[in-house]
Design a protein around this motif. Structure first.
Motif, PDB file in Angstrom:
ATOM      1  N   VAL A  96       0.837  -1.201   0.000  1.00  0.00           N
ATOM      2  CA  VAL A  96       0.000   0.000   0.000  1.00  0.00           C
ATOM      3  C   VAL A  96       0.875   1.255   0.000  1.00  0.00           C
ATOM      4  N   ALA A  97       1.966   1.252   0.748  1.00  0.00           N
ATOM      5  CA  ALA A  97       2.880   2.403   0.756  1.00  0.00           C
ATOM      6  C   ALA A  97       3.392   2.685  -0.653  1.00  0.00           C
ATOM      7  N   ALA A  98       3.821   1.643  -1.348  1.00  0.00           N
ATOM      8  CA  ALA A  98       4.332   1.802  -2.707  1.00  0.00           C
ATOM      9  C   ALA A  98       3.232   2.256  -3.658  1.00  0.00           C
ATOM     10  N   LEU A  99       2.040   1.711  -3.490  1.00  0.00           N
ATOM     11  CA  LEU A  99       0.913   2.075  -4.348  1.00  0.00           C
ATOM     12  C   LEU A  99       0.557   3.547  -4.174  1.00  0.00           C
ATOM     13  N   ASP A 100       0.608   4.047  -2.941  1.00  0.00           N
ATOM     14  CA  ASP A 100       0.277   5.443  -2.706  1.00  0.00           C
ATOM     15  C   ASP A 100       1.326   6.373  -3.322  1.00  0.00           C
ATOM     16  N   VAL A 101       2.592   6.013  -3.224  1.00  0.00           N
ATOM     17  CA  VAL A 101       3.643   6.808  -3.856  1.00  0.00           C
ATOM     18  C   VAL A 101       3.467   6.767  -5.377  1.00  0.00           C
ATOM     19  N   GLU A 102       3.121   5.590  -5.913  1.00  0.00           N
ATOM     20  CA  GLU A 102       2.869   5.461  -7.348  1.00  0.00           C
ATOM     21  C   GLU A 102       1.702   6.351  -7.765  1.00  0.00           C
ATOM     22  N   TYR A 103       0.665   6.399  -6.938  1.00  0.00           N
ATOM     23  CA  TYR A 103      -0.487   7.240  -7.256  1.00  0.00           C
ATOM     24  C   TYR A 103      -0.084   8.718  -7.282  1.00  0.00           C
ATOM     25  N   GLN A 104       0.663   9.181  -6.270  1.00  0.00           N
ATOM     26  CA  GLN A 104       1.081  10.594  -6.231  1.00  0.00           C
ATOM     27  C   GLN A 104       1.907  10.941  -7.471  1.00  0.00           C
ATOM     28  N   ALA A 105       2.785  10.027  -7.885  1.00  0.00           N
ATOM     29  CA  ALA A 105       3.603  10.261  -9.084  1.00  0.00           C
ATOM     30  C   ALA A 105       2.726  10.323 -10.339  1.00  0.00           C
ATOM     31  N   ALA A 106       1.696   9.500 -10.396  1.00  0.00           N
ATOM     32  CA  ALA A 106       0.778   9.519 -11.547  1.00  0.00           C
ATOM     33  C   ALA A 106       0.029  10.847 -11.619  1.00  0.00           C
ATOM     34  N   VAL A 107      -0.385  11.380 -10.470  1.00  0.00           N
ATOM     35  CA  VAL A 107      -1.048  12.681 -10.440  1.00  0.00           C
ATOM     36  C   VAL A 107      -0.092  13.746 -10.970  1.00  0.00           C
ATOM     37  N   LYS A 108       1.142  13.701 -10.514  1.00  0.00           N
ATOM     38  CA  LYS A 108       2.143  14.686 -10.934  1.00  0.00           C
ATOM     39  C   LYS A 108       2.336  14.670 -12.453  1.00  0.00           C
ATOM     40  N   ARG A 109       2.278  13.479 -13.055  1.00  0.00           N
ATOM     41  CA  ARG A 109       2.470  13.322 -14.513  1.00  0.00           C
ATOM     42  C   ARG A 109       1.161  13.430 -15.290  1.00  0.00           C
ATOM     43  N   ASN A 110       0.036  13.606 -14.584  1.00  0.00           N
ATOM     44  CA  ASN A 110      -1.295  13.560 -15.218  1.00  0.00           C
ATOM     45  C   ASN A 110      -1.463  12.247 -15.978  1.00  0.00           C
ATOM     46  N   ASP A 111      -1.056  11.145 -15.347  1.00  0.00           N
ATOM     47  CA  ASP A 111      -1.142   9.812 -15.939  1.00  0.00           C
ATOM     48  C   ASP A 111      -2.468   9.181 -15.517  1.00  0.00           C
ATOM     49  N   PHE A 112      -3.510   9.454 -16.297  1.00  0.00           N
ATOM     50  CA  PHE A 112      -4.855   9.016 -15.941  1.00  0.00           C
ATOM     51  C   PHE A 112      -5.025   7.503 -16.025  1.00  0.00           C
ATOM     52  N   ALA A 113      -4.231   6.832 -16.837  1.00  0.00           N
ATOM     53  CA  ALA A 113      -4.321   5.368 -16.916  1.00  0.00           C
ATOM     54  C   ALA A 113      -3.894   4.739 -15.592  1.00  0.00           C
ATOM     55  N   MET A 117      -3.787   6.324 -12.616  1.00  0.00           N
ATOM     56  CA  MET A 117      -4.765   6.756 -11.618  1.00  0.00           C
ATOM     57  C   MET A 117      -6.017   5.885 -11.702  1.00  0.00           C
ATOM     58  N   ASP A 118      -6.490   5.623 -12.906  1.00  0.00           N
ATOM     59  CA  ASP A 118      -7.686   4.808 -13.111  1.00  0.00           C
ATOM     60  C   ASP A 118      -7.491   3.394 -12.564  1.00  0.00           C
ATOM     61  N   ARG A 119      -6.301   2.836 -12.775  1.00  0.00           N
ATOM     62  CA  ARG A 119      -6.009   1.482 -12.295  1.00  0.00           C
ATOM     63  C   ARG A 119      -6.015   1.405 -10.770  1.00  0.00           C
ATOM     64  N   ILE A 120      -5.552   2.445 -10.106  1.00  0.00           N
ATOM     65  CA  ILE A 120      -5.404   2.445  -8.647  1.00  0.00           C
ATOM     66  C   ILE A 120      -6.701   2.836  -7.939  1.00  0.00           C
ATOM     67  N   PRO A 179     -13.716   2.197  -7.859  1.00  0.00           N
ATOM     68  CA  PRO A 179     -14.828   2.786  -8.621  1.00  0.00           C
ATOM     69  C   PRO A 179     -15.661   3.789  -7.814  1.00  0.00           C
ATOM     70  N   ASP A 180     -15.744   3.613  -6.499  1.00  0.00           N
ATOM     71  CA  ASP A 180     -16.541   4.512  -5.654  1.00  0.00           C
ATOM     72  C   ASP A 180     -15.680   5.532  -4.908  1.00  0.00           C
ATOM     73  N   PHE A 181     -14.525   5.866  -5.445  1.00  0.00           N
ATOM     74  CA  PHE A 181     -13.589   6.795  -4.809  1.00  0.00           C
ATOM     75  C   PHE A 181     -14.254   8.124  -4.456  1.00  0.00           C
ATOM     76  N   VAL A 182     -13.851   8.683  -3.299  1.00  0.00           N
ATOM     77  CA  VAL A 182     -14.301  10.008  -2.855  1.00  0.00           C
ATOM     78  C   VAL A 182     -13.112  10.737  -2.224  1.00  0.00           C
ATOM     79  N   LEU A 183     -12.968  12.029  -2.546  1.00  0.00           N
ATOM     80  CA  LEU A 183     -11.961  12.904  -1.942  1.00  0.00           C
ATOM     81  C   LEU A 183     -12.689  14.058  -1.274  1.00  0.00           C
ATOM     82  N   VAL A 184     -12.313  14.350  -0.021  1.00  0.00           N
ATOM     83  CA  VAL A 184     -12.817  15.517   0.698  1.00  0.00           C
ATOM     84  C   VAL A 184     -11.612  16.415   0.975  1.00  0.00           C
ATOM     85  N   THR A 185     -11.652  17.637   0.452  1.00  0.00           N
ATOM     86  CA  THR A 185     -10.529  18.551   0.634  1.00  0.00           C
ATOM     87  C   THR A 185     -10.701  19.373   1.906  1.00  0.00           C
ATOM     88  N   GLY A 186      -9.645  20.023   2.312  1.00  0.00           N
ATOM     89  CA  GLY A 186      -9.673  20.826   3.531  1.00  0.00           C
ATOM     90  C   GLY A 186     -10.654  21.976   3.485  1.00  0.00           C
TER      91      GLY A 186
END
Length: 158
Positions: free
Chosen positions: A34-51, A53-56, A59-66
Motif C-alpha cells: 500500500v505504501a508503494a501504491l500510494d507513492v505510485e499514485y502521487q507520481a501519476a497525479v504529478k504526470r497527469n497519468d490518468f491510466a 490513476m484509473d487502475r489504482i 470505482p466509488d472513490f471520494v476525496l474531501v478537501t480541507g
C-alpha cells in the motif's frame, strides 16, 4: 488406491484451509504494498497519468478537501485534467501506513505546486488515503486532505 487418493485430497484441502487464501500477504507485506501504491499514485497525479490513476482508484472513490469540496472519481479526473504539477511529492519520512485487515490508511505530508483553474498554487498539506483490498488487489477508495499548513509545520505525523 481410491482411499489413498481421498486421503491425499483431504490433506491438501486441510492445508488450504489452514494456510488461508492463495497469495495471502502478511500485514507487513500489505503495508509495503500500500505504501508503494500510494507513492505510485502521487507520481501519476504529478504526470497527469490518468491510466495509472484509473487502475489504482476504487470505482466509488471520494476525496474531501480541507476547504470542504467533495470529489468523486469523475470529478477528480475533471479537476486534474486542467491542473499541471511541478511538485506532487510526499515529504520523505512522513508516510505512515496502518493496516486493519482489508483496509489500510496512509497518512503523509504532501508538497503540491503547480497551476490549476484558479491560478498558481504552492502549499504543503497532510492527507489520509484509505485503501481497501478487493479481488483485483488494493484500491484507493477515500481521501481527506487538510488545509494548507503554515510555514514550519512539523514534518512527521504523530
Amino acid at each position: 488406491m481410491v482411499c489413498r487418493a481421498v486421503l491425499i485430497a483431504g490433506m491438501l484441502l486441510m492445508g488450504m484451509v489452514f494456510a488461508g487464501p492463495a497469495g495471502a500477504q502478511s500485514p507487513e507485506d500489505d503495508r509495503r504494498a500500500v505504501a508503494a501504491l500510494d507513492v505510485e499514485y502521487q507520481a501519476a497525479v504529478k504526470r497527469n497519468d490518468f491510466a495509472v490513476m484509473d487502475r489504482i482508484l476504487h470505482p466509488d472513490f471520494v476525496l474531501v478537501t480541507g476547504n470542504g469540496h467533495v470529489f468523486d472519481r469523475e470529478g477528480l479526473f475533471e479537476s486534474e485534467r486542467v491542473t499541471t504539477y511541478e511538485q506532487q511529492d510526499e515529504t520523505p519520512g512522513s508516510q505512515t501506513v496502518r493496516v486493519f485487515g482489508d483496509t489500510a490508511v496512509v497518512t503523509a505530508r504532501l508538497w503540491i505546486k503547480g497551476t490549476g483553474p484558479s491560478g498558481p498554487f504552492d502549499r504543503t498539506l497532510w492527507f489520509s488515503d484509505t485503501y481497501v483490498r478487493t479481488d483485483s488487489g488494493w484500491k484507493y477508495a477515500f481521501a481527506q486532505a487538510s488545509l494548507a499548513l503554515p510555514p514550519g509545520q512539523a514534518a512527521v505525523a504523530p
